[in-house]
Design a protein around this motif. Structure first.
Motif, PDB file in Angstrom:
ATOM      1  N   TYR A  32       0.851  -1.180   0.000  1.00  0.00           N
ATOM      2  CA  TYR A  32       0.000   0.000   0.000  1.00  0.00           C
ATOM      3  C   TYR A  32       0.879   1.219   0.000  1.00  0.00           C
ATOM      4  O   TYR A  32       1.549   1.524   0.982  1.00  0.00           O
ATOM      5  N   ASP A 232       7.175   4.177   6.058  1.00  0.00           N
ATOM      6  CA  ASP A 232       6.872   2.867   6.624  1.00  0.00           C
ATOM      7  C   ASP A 232       6.511   1.910   5.496  1.00  0.00           C
ATOM      8  O   ASP A 232       6.007   2.330   4.453  1.00  0.00           O
ATOM      9  N   ARG A 233       6.713   0.641   5.746  1.00  0.00           N
ATOM     10  CA  ARG A 233       6.177  -0.351   4.828  1.00  0.00           C
ATOM     11  C   ARG A 233       4.705  -0.540   5.189  1.00  0.00           C
ATOM     12  O   ARG A 233       4.393  -0.891   6.327  1.00  0.00           O
ATOM     13  N   ARG A 234       3.872  -0.230   4.246  1.00  0.00           N
ATOM     14  CA  ARG A 234       2.449  -0.330   4.513  1.00  0.00           C
ATOM     15  C   ARG A 234       1.823  -1.395   3.629  1.00  0.00           C
ATOM     16  O   ARG A 234       2.160  -1.517   2.455  1.00  0.00           O
ATOM     17  N   GLU A 235       0.901  -2.140   4.200  1.00  0.00           N
ATOM     18  CA  GLU A 235       0.235  -3.182   3.424  1.00  0.00           C
ATOM     19  C   GLU A 235      -1.260  -3.150   3.680  1.00  0.00           C
ATOM     20  O   GLU A 235      -1.708  -2.776   4.757  1.00  0.00           O
ATOM     21  N   LEU A 236      -1.993  -3.596   2.644  1.00  0.00           N
ATOM     22  CA  LEU A 236      -3.439  -3.611   2.701  1.00  0.00           C
ATOM     23  C   LEU A 236      -3.868  -5.071   2.747  1.00  0.00           C
ATOM     24  O   LEU A 236      -3.444  -5.848   1.901  1.00  0.00           O
ATOM     25  N   PRO A 237      -4.673  -5.465   3.729  1.00  0.00           N
ATOM     26  CA  PRO A 237      -5.153  -6.848   3.700  1.00  0.00           C
ATOM     27  C   PRO A 237      -5.936  -7.074   2.401  1.00  0.00           C
ATOM     28  O   PRO A 237      -6.749  -6.228   2.017  1.00  0.00           O
ATOM     29  N   PRO A 240     -10.546  -7.822   3.710  1.00  0.00           N
ATOM     30  CA  PRO A 240     -11.491  -7.372   2.693  1.00  0.00           C
ATOM     31  C   PRO A 240     -11.060  -6.092   1.981  1.00  0.00           C
ATOM     32  O   PRO A 240     -11.632  -5.764   0.945  1.00  0.00           O
ATOM     33  N   ASN A 241     -10.052  -5.378   2.490  1.00  0.00           N
ATOM     34  CA  ASN A 241      -9.791  -4.021   2.001  1.00  0.00           C
ATOM     35  C   ASN A 241      -9.541  -3.946   0.493  1.00  0.00           C
ATOM     36  O   ASN A 241     -10.154  -3.167  -0.225  1.00  0.00           O
ATOM     37  N   PHE A 244     -12.576  -5.184  -1.730  1.00  0.00           N
ATOM     38  CA  PHE A 244     -13.663  -4.208  -1.857  1.00  0.00           C
ATOM     39  C   PHE A 244     -13.298  -3.109  -2.843  1.00  0.00           C
ATOM     40  O   PHE A 244     -14.134  -2.643  -3.605  1.00  0.00           O
ATOM     41  N   ARG A 245     -12.026  -2.733  -2.827  1.00  0.00           N
ATOM     42  CA  ARG A 245     -11.600  -1.715  -3.802  1.00  0.00           C
ATOM     43  C   ARG A 245     -11.739  -2.259  -5.225  1.00  0.00           C
ATOM     44  O   ARG A 245     -12.181  -1.561  -6.135  1.00  0.00           O
ATOM     45  N   LEU A 248     -15.285  -2.235  -6.189  1.00  0.00           N
ATOM     46  CA  LEU A 248     -15.749  -0.890  -6.547  1.00  0.00           C
ATOM     47  C   LEU A 248     -15.416  -0.604  -8.008  1.00  0.00           C
ATOM     48  O   LEU A 248     -16.246  -0.118  -8.782  1.00  0.00           O
TER      49      LEU A 248
ATOM     50  N   ALA C 408     -21.914   0.955  -5.738  1.00  0.00           N
ATOM     51  CA  ALA C 408     -20.598   1.573  -5.627  1.00  0.00           C
ATOM     52  C   ALA C 408     -20.515   2.382  -4.341  1.00  0.00           C
ATOM     53  O   ALA C 408     -19.503   2.333  -3.623  1.00  0.00           O
ATOM     54  N   ILE C 411     -20.177   0.006  -1.448  1.00  0.00           N
ATOM     55  CA  ILE C 411     -18.812  -0.548  -1.349  1.00  0.00           C
ATOM     56  C   ILE C 411     -17.866   0.515  -0.801  1.00  0.00           C
ATOM     57  O   ILE C 411     -17.014   0.246   0.042  1.00  0.00           O
ATOM     58  N   TRP C 412     -18.049   1.734  -1.291  1.00  0.00           N
ATOM     59  CA  TRP C 412     -17.176   2.816  -0.849  1.00  0.00           C
ATOM     60  C   TRP C 412     -17.302   3.019   0.669  1.00  0.00           C
ATOM     61  O   TRP C 412     -16.314   3.164   1.373  1.00  0.00           O
ATOM     62  N   ILE C 415     -15.540   0.237   2.296  1.00  0.00           N
ATOM     63  CA  ILE C 415     -14.083   0.402   2.277  1.00  0.00           C
ATOM     64  C   ILE C 415     -13.658   1.323   3.401  1.00  0.00           C
ATOM     65  O   ILE C 415     -12.727   1.041   4.155  1.00  0.00           O
ATOM     66  N   VAL C 418     -13.894  -0.676   6.613  1.00  0.00           N
ATOM     67  CA  VAL C 418     -12.861  -1.680   6.891  1.00  0.00           C
ATOM     68  C   VAL C 418     -11.497  -1.038   7.046  1.00  0.00           C
ATOM     69  O   VAL C 418     -10.658  -1.499   7.809  1.00  0.00           O
ATOM     70  N   ASP C 419     -11.270   0.072   6.289  1.00  0.00           N
ATOM     71  CA  ASP C 419      -9.978   0.750   6.425  1.00  0.00           C
ATOM     72  C   ASP C 419      -9.775   1.292   7.833  1.00  0.00           C
ATOM     73  O   ASP C 419      -8.659   1.329   8.341  1.00  0.00           O
ATOM     74  N   THR C 422      -8.268  -1.048  10.047  1.00  0.00           N
ATOM     75  CA  THR C 422      -7.025  -1.663   9.594  1.00  0.00           C
ATOM     76  C   THR C 422      -5.822  -0.814   9.970  1.00  0.00           C
ATOM     77  O   THR C 422      -5.850   0.409   9.839  1.00  0.00           O
ATOM     78  N   PHE C 424      -2.297  -0.215   8.575  1.00  0.00           N
ATOM     79  CA  PHE C 424      -1.590  -0.537   7.349  1.00  0.00           C
ATOM     80  C   PHE C 424      -0.099  -0.761   7.537  1.00  0.00           C
ATOM     81  O   PHE C 424       0.544  -1.423   6.746  1.00  0.00           O
ATOM     82  N   VAL C 425       0.419  -0.138   8.554  1.00  0.00           N
ATOM     83  CA  VAL C 425       1.870  -0.177   8.710  1.00  0.00           C
ATOM     84  C   VAL C 425       2.333  -1.557   9.165  1.00  0.00           C
ATOM     85  O   VAL C 425       1.762  -2.143  10.080  1.00  0.00           O
ATOM     86  N   VAL C 426       3.294  -2.047   8.450  1.00  0.00           N
ATOM     87  CA  VAL C 426       3.827  -3.367   8.803  1.00  0.00           C
ATOM     88  C   VAL C 426       4.954  -3.181   9.799  1.00  0.00           C
ATOM     89  O   VAL C 426       5.888  -2.420   9.548  1.00  0.00           O
TER      90      VAL C 426
END
Lengths: 357, 163, 428
Positions: A32, A232-237, A240-241, A244-245, A248, C408, C411-412, C415, C418-419, C422, C424-426
């Motif tokens: 991501y 940062d290293r960022r990742e999106l699961p 569902p993320n 879903f994109r 869309l 749409a 879904i938006w 999103i 769910v975001d 979440t 995001f940072v690993v």
């Protein structure tokens, strides 16, 4: 997971290891970052391919692949079969969007150097899929057996004669004879609904398998930023993320296709008449136009061989770009990619804007 | 992805209800689109009443529809054709019927059956054909092309295939 | 090819050994004995008489069994055995008629062949000049059929074969010098008939397309009884083929006055010899229209001409409009050939009205054209409706797009949701 205590899940799990699959999908992530948008093009291409398979199968219910009835059967689909116009128009528009997505997908991969080590095979299978996609377009274009398609196929297949030694043989193989006739139509139908889908499915499986095994490539710039701790290293699961994109995008693409199919139903044209003279400014489908236009400026042999060699180099590109393979960004190749894209756009534009040539 | 219970209960409940609302929204959207996709496909799959394209045979009439010494014009592909039950013919026997293209070979007018003279007749220039399609009199240069007639159940089928 | 013709030649020569053994042939084919072998050669190569075993002696008399071996022509050509020298030109019709007017004799060979040629010939201009004025420049049997090597008219090599007949007539009739002195309707006879005919609708069909049903000269002038059709009735000659037009014309008010014109009936408008495909422009009051030659403006006839032309033009316009719309609808995939099928009856009306126009009755013309116009307009409306149907699909489109936008949006929202949950940072 507790809610999966239902019997069907258990029954399947005992047989196909659903938990394993679930675990894989749950842990699957997509990088991501600011160039992530390009990751969706591949999924879009896949989605359009599925649309093509479904609408293609539907068209097969009524289509008749002979010179005597192909045109009539398409007309029948368009006029008599309920929603036939929609199915066929979607098939035609989605085909073009599909090819378009293939190109965008490929060039985005190229510019981001996603083909670099260790993803050479993904690139090669993808490049081969591009040729198959063009084959789909070329063979499918003839199937309605209208005048434009007939003439375009005539011109298109004639380039086969440029191939030394076996050229005439290839021409006859493609045309099912010396000329484009009903035999060609039947043959192209076979390519379009059996040969190409078979090859594509196999190659697509390979392509997707590599993507799943290796995950998405992160562009060198981003990698550099991460390794220099600038980001940062960022990742999106994936679920569902990311999914879903994807959804869309697919939904919007579907909307666009329906819009086009309804407002501008794909025309049937005039039935192919072998005796009618070719009109001036006959042009192939847009994704072949840059090649067709080039052949107007260079000797045919040079052009045909040029494109053949360029195509081969393109397929084997990862092996030439050593710099990227070492993880160093290669400006030269980026420039080449941009030049290729620019060349294709300019040539296509010239052909459409100056048809008098 | 463990839910950490840091919110007060009301906020959690509110969050849950919003989540449900979105899920309902999403679910109904997917259901609507699914229905909108399935409906045209099912309509598409059911073959339309009008027989298929590029026809080499069509159902021209029902048995009993024509009386002896009567003719009928029907659509065969995109051209008219004519089916005649011969005078004194058995309506349930295919041998009692003859079928031809109904396009006069002279200038392309549509021919018709004349019960009074038992001929196929073109009104435009008084061309006459017999029930073998042969020109009896008038300007038509060539005979009418004959079609094959067959009876299947209650339907009389006419086919361009050679018998 | 060569071998085939050899086989045919052998077949012919062996089949008719009669002729071969005839001493007439034996001598007349040998250049040692006679100066001119062409007569015998023509007879041998292709002659309906030879094919039927009718030897030289049947026409010329004499004894074909004698003379050759004896090397004495007098034995064969013996007046005592009925030998007569060939007739002069004036004698030819009766010479041929000895057999050809003998019904019982002719039946043996061809039961269908008429035996009235001489009778007809005597009624012809040729026959009258020959027998009444002793004019030997006219055509006799042999001029058209040949004397030796006579072929049936169905043989494409024959001079009287349908396609060859106009050229055969033209051999004399197109020669100004030869025809000089002959008078037709008080004027020197024209010699441009063939030139005109060959450019006419009939001439093109006969000469270029080999159409057996279009008339050659004899189609209108008759053959053995060759004469000017005007002496009998032009409309009868044309009406042989153009029956409906003749019938309509005969029922029309023009029938009587046109019969008294110098170029009567059909000829008055369509001409003769140089007859062109009749177009709609002949009718009406515009340029090229013939009606205005007699009908003054403001007269009822003038108005009738205009009305009829208008009716036909309206029908044509309606058909072409309907055709265009139908074609557009078909190309767009909105229509599948039904319109083209339905339009067939309007085109029938157009074909029919061009015939009915010979009644010169605007009511009858308009009755047919209005039926055709109605059909064409219906087809046109249907085609437009079909094209319009494409537009009504837009309602379905609007609904679908609403669903798409709704989904749409959902879904938006999802999103976003769910975001929010979440990270995001690993973190390694």
């Amino acid at each position: 997971m507790a809610e999966h205590s239902n019997w069907l899940y258990r029954w399947l799990d005992e047989r196909v290891d659903l938990q394993g699959l679930e675990k894989f999908l749950r842990h699957k992530t997509v990088p991501y970052h600011r160039h992530s948008i390009w990751y969706y093009v591949g999924g879009m291409t896949l989605y359009l391919f599925v649309v093509q398979v479904i609408t293609g199968i539907l068209l097969l219910l009524y289509y008749k692949p002979t010179a005597e009835s192909a045109y009539e059967s398409v007309q029948y689909i368009m006029t008599e079969v309920p929603f036939g116009w929609l199915v066929r128009s979607i098939h035609s528009y989605a085909a073009n969007l599909f090819i378009g997505c293939v190109f965008v997908h490929m060039f985005s991969v190229f510019i981001m150097k996603a083909y670099r080590k260790p993803r050479e095979f993904t690139w090669i299978s993808g490049a081969l899929l591009l040729f198959l996609a063009m084959g789909f377009g070329f063979s499918g274009y003839l199937l309605p057996w209208n005048q434009l398609a007939y003439l375009a196929t005539n011109v298109g297949t004639s380039f086969a004669t440029m191939v030394p030694v076996v050229g005439p043989w290839i021409l006859e193989f493609l045309r099912g004879g010396k000329e484009v006739t009903g035999a060609t139509l039947t043959r192209f139908f076979g390519f379009h609904v059996a040969v190409l889908p078979g090859l594509t499915t196999a190659l697509l499986a390979v392509h997707l398998l590599f993507v799943q095994r290796q995950g998405m490539s992160v562009p060198i710039v981003i990698e550099d930023e991460i390794s220099s701790k600038k980001a940062d290293r960022r990742e999106l699961p994936f679920i569902p993320n990311f999914l879903f994109r994807d959804m869309l995008g697919w939904t919007l693409a579907l909307g666009l296709i329906i819009l086009l199919a309804t407002l501008f139903p794909w025309e049937v044209g005039d039935k192919a008449d072998i005796l009618k003279p070719a009109p001036a400014h006959i042009r192939p489908e847009w994704y072949f136009v840059f090649m067709y236009q080039t052949l107007k400026y260079v000797p045919k042999v040079v052009g045909v061989f040029g494109f053949a060699i360029a195509g081969m180099v393109w397929v084997l590109l990862p092996f030439f770009d050593r710099k990227s393979n070492r993880g160093i960004s290669n400006k030269l190749y980026t420039a080449i990619g941009i030049i290729v894209v620019a060349y294709m756009i300019i040539m296509t534009a010239v052909a459409y804007l100056a048809p008098g040539e | 992805m463990l839910e950490i219970d840091i919110y007060p209960l009301e906020m959690r409940l509110e969050k849950v209800s919003r989540r449900n609302a979105i899920n309902i929204l999403l679910g109904s959207g997917i259901a609507a689109l699914g229905a909108g996709t399935i409906y045209p496909i099912i309509r598409y799959i059911i073959p339309p009443a009008e027989s298929g394209s590029g026809t080499s045979s069509v159902s021209a009439a029902k048995v009993g529809e024509l009386k002896p010494n009567e003719g009928k014009i029907f659509k065969f592909g995109d051209k008219p054709a004519i089916l005649v039950l011969k005078a004194g013919g058995d309506p349930s026997s295919a041998a009692s019927y003859v079928a031809f293209t109904a396009v006069c070979t002279h200038l392309g007018c549509t021919v018709q059956y004349r019960a009074d003279i038992k001929n196929i007749w073109c009104a435009c220039h008084n061309g006459h054909y017999d029930l073998n399609g042969m020109v009896i009199s008038g300007p038509p240069p060539t005979p009418l092309t004959a079609y094959t007639v067959a009876i299947k159940g209650e339907e009389i089928f006419v086919s361009s295939a050679k018998a | 090819m060569r071998s085939i013709s050899t086989i045919i030649f052998i077949f012919l020569t062996t089949a008719f050994t009669n002729a071969q053994q005839s001493s007439c042939i034996k001598c007349h084919i040998s250049s040692d004995r006679v100066p001119d072998t062409t007569v015998a050669a023509a007879y041998l190569s292709a002659d309906i008489h030879n094919q039927n075993g009718i030897g030289c002696e049947k026409c010329h008399g004499g004894d074909p069994t004698k003379g050759f071996t004896e090397n004495d022509a007098e034995l064969a050509m013996d007046p005592a055995k009925g030998f007569k020298p060939p007739p002069d030109k004036a004698g030819i019709p009766e010479f041929c008629a000895r057999c050809h007017s003998d019904i019982e004799f002719m039946k043996q060979y061809n039961p269908k062949l008429p035996a009235d040629q001489l009778m007809l010939y005597k009624t012809s201009v040729h026959g009258k000049l020959l027998f009444e004025k002793n004019d030997t420049k006219v055509a006799v049997c042999s001029d058209c059929h040949g004397a030796h090597g006579v072929l049936p008219s169905s043989d494409s090599r024959s001079k009287v074969y349908h396609q060859n007949a106009p050229g055969t007539c033209a051999a004399c009739h197109s020669q100004a010098q030869y025809m000089a002195g002959y008078i037709n309707k008080g004027k020197p006879i024209a010699t441009d008939q063939y030139d005109k005919y060959s450019q006419s609708v009939h001439g093109v069909l006969v000469l270029q397309k080999g159409d057996q049903s279009a008339p050659a000269c004899n189609g209108c002038h008759s053959n053995h009884g060759a004469t000017l059709p005007s002496l009998v009735s032009v409309s009868a000659a044309c009406g042989e083929c153009h029956a409906t037009n003749r019938d309509f014309f005969k029922s029309s008010p023009h029938s009587e006055p046109f019969g008294k014109l110098e170029n009567p009936d059909c000829e008055h408008c369509h001409g003769y010899h140089l007859i062109q495909i009749a177009s709609d422009t002949l009718l009406g009051t515009s340029s090229g229209a013939l009606c205005v030659g007699c009908h003054e403006p403001d007269s009822p006839g003038y108005a009738a001409a205009a009305t009829m032309r208008m009716a036909i033009d309206s029908l044509k316009d309606a058909i072409s409009q309907a055709e265009n719309s139908t074609k557009e609808a078909e190309q767009k995939g909105a229509e599948g050939g039904q319109g083209r099928f339905d339009l067939g009856s309007a085109k029938d009306n157009l074909t029919m009205v061009r015939s009915v126009a010979h009644t010169f009755d605007p009511d009858q013309v308009e009755e047919i054209t209005s039926a055709g116009i109605k059909t064409a307009n219906d087809v046109q409306q249907k085609a437009l409706a079909a094209l319009g149907d494409i537009r009504t699909r837009q309602i379905g489109l609007a609904v679908s797009l609403l669903v798409v936008i709704f989904l749409a949006f959902a879904i938006w929202r999802k999103i976003k949701q769910v975001d929010k949950d979440t990270d995001f940072v690993v973190r390694n």
